[in-house]
Write a protein that holds these residues in place. Sequence first.
Motif, PDB file in Angstrom:
ATOM      1  N   PHE A  79      -4.051-148.996  70.173  1.00  0.00           N
ATOM      2  CA  PHE A  79      -3.025-147.911  69.269  1.00  0.00           C
ATOM      3  C   PHE A  79      -2.916-147.182  68.336  1.00  0.00           C
ATOM      4  O   PHE A  79      -3.029-146.209  68.722  1.00  0.00           O
ATOM      5  N   PHE A  80      -3.601-147.520  66.852  1.00  0.00           N
ATOM      6  CA  PHE A  80      -4.117-147.099  66.468  1.00  0.00           C
ATOM      7  C   PHE A  80      -5.516-145.917  66.641  1.00  0.00           C
ATOM      8  O   PHE A  80      -6.125-144.668  66.060  1.00  0.00           O
ATOM      9  N   ALA A  81      -6.306-146.154  67.784  1.00  0.00           N
ATOM     10  CA  ALA A  81      -7.685-145.773  68.027  1.00  0.00           C
ATOM     11  C   ALA A  81      -7.181-144.470  68.711  1.00  0.00           C
ATOM     12  O   ALA A  81      -7.184-143.160  69.251  1.00  0.00           O
ATOM     13  N   LEU A  82      -6.058-144.694  70.046  1.00  0.00           N
ATOM     14  CA  LEU A  82      -5.322-143.829  70.994  1.00  0.00           C
ATOM     15  C   LEU A  82      -4.342-142.681  69.673  1.00  0.00           C
ATOM     16  O   LEU A  82      -4.873-141.358  69.830  1.00  0.00           O
ATOM     17  N   VAL A  83      -4.204-143.296  68.710  1.00  0.00           N
ATOM     18  CA  VAL A  83      -3.187-142.329  67.793  1.00  0.00           C
ATOM     19  C   VAL A  83      -4.483-140.754  66.603  1.00  0.00           C
ATOM     20  O   VAL A  83      -4.320-140.205  66.865  1.00  0.00           O
ATOM     21  N   ALA A  84      -5.409-142.129  66.638  1.00  0.00           N
ATOM     22  CA  ALA A  84      -6.226-141.082  66.011  1.00  0.00           C
ATOM     23  C   ALA A  84      -7.240-140.180  66.689  1.00  0.00           C
ATOM     24  O   ALA A  84      -7.758-138.795  66.540  1.00  0.00           O
ATOM     25  N   ILE A  85      -7.394-140.329  68.001  1.00  0.00           N
ATOM     26  CA  ILE A  85      -8.115-139.533  69.183  1.00  0.00           C
ATOM     27  C   ILE A  85      -6.648-138.862  69.751  1.00  0.00           C
ATOM     28  O   ILE A  85      -7.732-136.989  69.144  1.00  0.00           O
ATOM     29  N   GLY A  86      -5.464-138.350  69.538  1.00  0.00           N
ATOM     30  CA  GLY A  86      -4.500-137.390  69.541  1.00  0.00           C
ATOM     31  C   GLY A  86      -4.448-136.873  68.652  1.00  0.00           C
ATOM     32  O   GLY A  86      -4.464-135.393  68.984  1.00  0.00           O
ATOM     33  N   VAL A  87      -4.602-137.251  67.626  1.00  0.00           N
ATOM     34  CA  VAL A  87      -4.721-136.935  65.840  1.00  0.00           C
ATOM     35  C   VAL A  87      -5.776-135.886  66.317  1.00  0.00           C
ATOM     36  O   VAL A  87      -5.591-134.507  65.561  1.00  0.00           O
ATOM     37  N   CYS A  88      -6.725-136.339  66.443  1.00  0.00           N
ATOM     38  CA  CYS A  88      -8.092-135.535  66.367  1.00  0.00           C
ATOM     39  C   CYS A  88      -7.527-133.939  67.284  1.00  0.00           C
ATOM     40  O   CYS A  88      -8.286-133.065  66.696  1.00  0.00           O
ATOM     41  N   ALA A  89      -7.431-134.714  68.778  1.00  0.00           N
ATOM     42  CA  ALA A  89      -7.541-132.995  69.742  1.00  0.00           C
ATOM     43  C   ALA A  89      -6.444-132.219  68.609  1.00  0.00           C
ATOM     44  O   ALA A  89      -6.902-130.910  69.069  1.00  0.00           O
ATOM     45  N   LEU A  90      -5.189-132.574  68.185  1.00  0.00           N
ATOM     46  CA  LEU A  90      -4.283-131.587  68.025  1.00  0.00           C
ATOM     47  C   LEU A  90      -5.458-130.934  66.219  1.00  0.00           C
ATOM     48  O   LEU A  90      -5.083-129.662  66.516  1.00  0.00           O
ATOM     49  N   LEU A  91      -5.755-131.020  65.677  1.00  0.00           N
ATOM     50  CA  LEU A  91      -6.220-130.715  64.416  1.00  0.00           C
ATOM     51  C   LEU A  91      -7.513-129.922  65.282  1.00  0.00           C
ATOM     52  O   LEU A  91      -7.523-129.566  64.708  1.00  0.00           O
ATOM     53  N   LEU A  92      -8.340-130.659  66.101  1.00  0.00           N
ATOM     54  CA  LEU A  92      -9.413-129.581  66.529  1.00  0.00           C
ATOM     55  C   LEU A  92      -8.523-127.976  67.570  1.00  0.00           C
ATOM     56  O   LEU A  92      -9.351-127.334  67.003  1.00  0.00           O
ATOM     57  N   GLN A  93      -7.317-128.471  67.467  1.00  0.00           N
ATOM     58  CA  GLN A  93      -6.894-127.257  68.337  1.00  0.00           C
ATOM     59  C   GLN A  93      -6.387-125.963  67.207  1.00  0.00           C
ATOM     60  O   GLN A  93      -6.118-125.029  66.977  1.00  0.00           O
ATOM     61  N   TRP A  94      -5.699-126.887  66.431  1.00  0.00           N
ATOM     62  CA  TRP A  94      -5.419-126.442  65.139  1.00  0.00           C
ATOM     63  C   TRP A  94      -6.745-125.298  64.413  1.00  0.00           C
ATOM     64  O   TRP A  94      -6.346-124.399  64.211  1.00  0.00           O
ATOM     65  N   LEU A  95      -7.121-126.383  64.505  1.00  0.00           N
ATOM     66  CA  LEU A  95      -8.563-125.586  63.436  1.00  0.00           C
ATOM     67  C   LEU A  95      -9.056-124.263  64.700  1.00  0.00           C
ATOM     68  O   LEU A  95     -10.055-123.023  63.749  1.00  0.00           O
ATOM     69  N   ARG A  96      -8.972-124.433  65.647  1.00  0.00           N
ATOM     70  CA  ARG A  96      -9.349-123.761  66.548  1.00  0.00           C
ATOM     71  C   ARG A  96      -8.801-122.233  66.697  1.00  0.00           C
ATOM     72  O   ARG A  96      -8.673-120.969  67.076  1.00  0.00           O
ATOM     73  N   THR A  97      -7.437-122.013  66.012  1.00  0.00           N
ATOM     74  CA  THR A  97      -6.311-121.443  66.116  1.00  0.00           C
ATOM     75  C   THR A  97      -5.711-120.612  64.728  1.00  0.00           C
ATOM     76  O   THR A  97      -5.709-120.020  65.070  1.00  0.00           O
ATOM     77  N   THR A  98      -6.658-121.260  64.003  1.00  0.00           N
ATOM     78  CA  THR A  98      -6.428-120.447  62.577  1.00  0.00           C
ATOM     79  C   THR A  98      -7.509-119.299  62.252  1.00  0.00           C
ATOM     80  O   THR A  98      -9.119-119.560  62.534  1.00  0.00           O
ATOM     81  N   PRO A  99      -6.653-118.783  61.963  1.00  0.00           N
ATOM     82  CA  PRO A  99      -7.480-117.364  61.013  1.00  0.00           C
ATOM     83  C   PRO A  99      -8.165-117.752  60.456  1.00  0.00           C
ATOM     84  O   PRO A  99      -8.052-118.120  59.500  1.00  0.00           O
ATOM     85  N   ALA A 100      -9.087-116.556  60.170  1.00  0.00           N
ATOM     86  CA  ALA A 100     -10.334-116.435  59.618  1.00  0.00           C
ATOM     87  C   ALA A 100      -9.963-117.311  57.825  1.00  0.00           C
ATOM     88  O   ALA A 100     -10.490-117.684  56.573  1.00  0.00           O
ATOM     89  N   ARG A 101      -9.534-115.879  57.520  1.00  0.00           N
ATOM     90  CA  ARG A 101      -8.975-115.782  55.835  1.00  0.00           C
ATOM     91  C   ARG A 101      -8.400-116.989  55.156  1.00  0.00           C
ATOM     92  O   ARG A 101      -7.998-117.303  54.072  1.00  0.00           O
ATOM     93  N   HIS A 102      -8.022-118.005  56.373  1.00  0.00           N
ATOM     94  CA  HIS A 102      -7.298-119.311  55.927  1.00  0.00           C
ATOM     95  C   HIS A 102      -8.327-120.089  55.721  1.00  0.00           C
ATOM     96  O   HIS A 102      -8.111-121.801  56.248  1.00  0.00           O
ATOM     97  N   TRP A 103      -9.874-120.025  54.994  1.00  0.00           N
ATOM     98  CA  TRP A 103     -10.857-121.568  54.552  1.00  0.00           C
ATOM     99  C   TRP A 103     -10.605-122.253  54.679  1.00  0.00           C
ATOM    100  O   TRP A 103     -10.226-123.073  55.289  1.00  0.00           O
ATOM    101  N   TRP A 104      -9.352-122.671  53.306  1.00  0.00           N
ATOM    102  CA  TRP A 104      -8.849-123.342  52.546  1.00  0.00           C
ATOM    103  C   TRP A 104      -7.960-124.318  53.543  1.00  0.00           C
ATOM    104  O   TRP A 104      -8.819-125.488  53.820  1.00  0.00           O
ATOM    105  N   MET A 105      -7.044-124.024  54.813  1.00  0.00           N
ATOM    106  CA  MET A 105      -6.145-124.613  55.365  1.00  0.00           C
ATOM    107  C   MET A 105      -7.816-125.190  56.648  1.00  0.00           C
ATOM    108  O   MET A 105      -7.620-126.646  57.211  1.00  0.00           O
ATOM    109  N   ARG A 106      -8.712-124.133  56.764  1.00  0.00           N
ATOM    110  CA  ARG A 106      -9.693-125.312  58.091  1.00  0.00           C
ATOM    111  C   ARG A 106     -10.572-126.064  57.299  1.00  0.00           C
ATOM    112  O   ARG A 106     -10.958-127.128  57.964  1.00  0.00           O
ATOM    113  N   MET A 107     -10.565-125.965  56.321  1.00  0.00           N
ATOM    114  CA  MET A 107     -11.384-126.840  55.411  1.00  0.00           C
ATOM    115  C   MET A 107     -10.528-128.185  55.241  1.00  0.00           C
ATOM    116  O   MET A 107     -11.609-128.951  55.427  1.00  0.00           O
TER     117      MET A 107
END
Length: 180
Positions: A79-107
């Motif tokens: 269960f926690f493995a699946l949650v981690a995979i889902g969260v990482c997929a969402l974080l990767l999508q969020w990272l991909r679509t975050t503008p460069a001026r939001h470097w703090w958020m990207r970090m």
Amino acid sequence: MLDGKAWGLGAPVHAGALRWLWLTLLVILLDLGSKWLASEWLVYAQPVPLLPFFNLTLLHNPGAAFSFLASAGGWQRWFFALVAIGVCALLLQWLRTTPARHWWMRMGLALIMGGALGNLYDRIIHGHVVDFISLHYGGWYFPAFNLADTAITIGAAILIVDMLFFSGRNQANGSSEDQS
């Protein structure tokens, strides 16, 4: 902006967003390396005092934070493995679509993703997360943790600071999207 359709996404992908994955990889390598050293050098559940408030203590946590569901019978591993995979997929999508001026958020996103993947590795390979950092004061002990947990905590704090103090300023500076 890059065309998001080239990535199979509906949202634009900002150039350079994935450059932050070096930080994710660094967190994973430091986390797994430190867990390996702890597992090799420490005796399970035997504290090694380093400072009056800090021990190295090898512990295994089959649950989540603060040993949540640690004695649930084994289903929580997947269960926690699946949650981690889902969260990482969402974080990767969020990272991909975050503008460069939001470097703090990207970090922050990169740190959280690195920590989640480090603990995911443990959970899948070992069936538990390896913890070894133990902080205490007097008779009070904070639950043991590891570098992945530290990266997740720092990343989450960065996202909170970004939302509280920087997001409004970035919106006030205009809506043009940076590239890089």
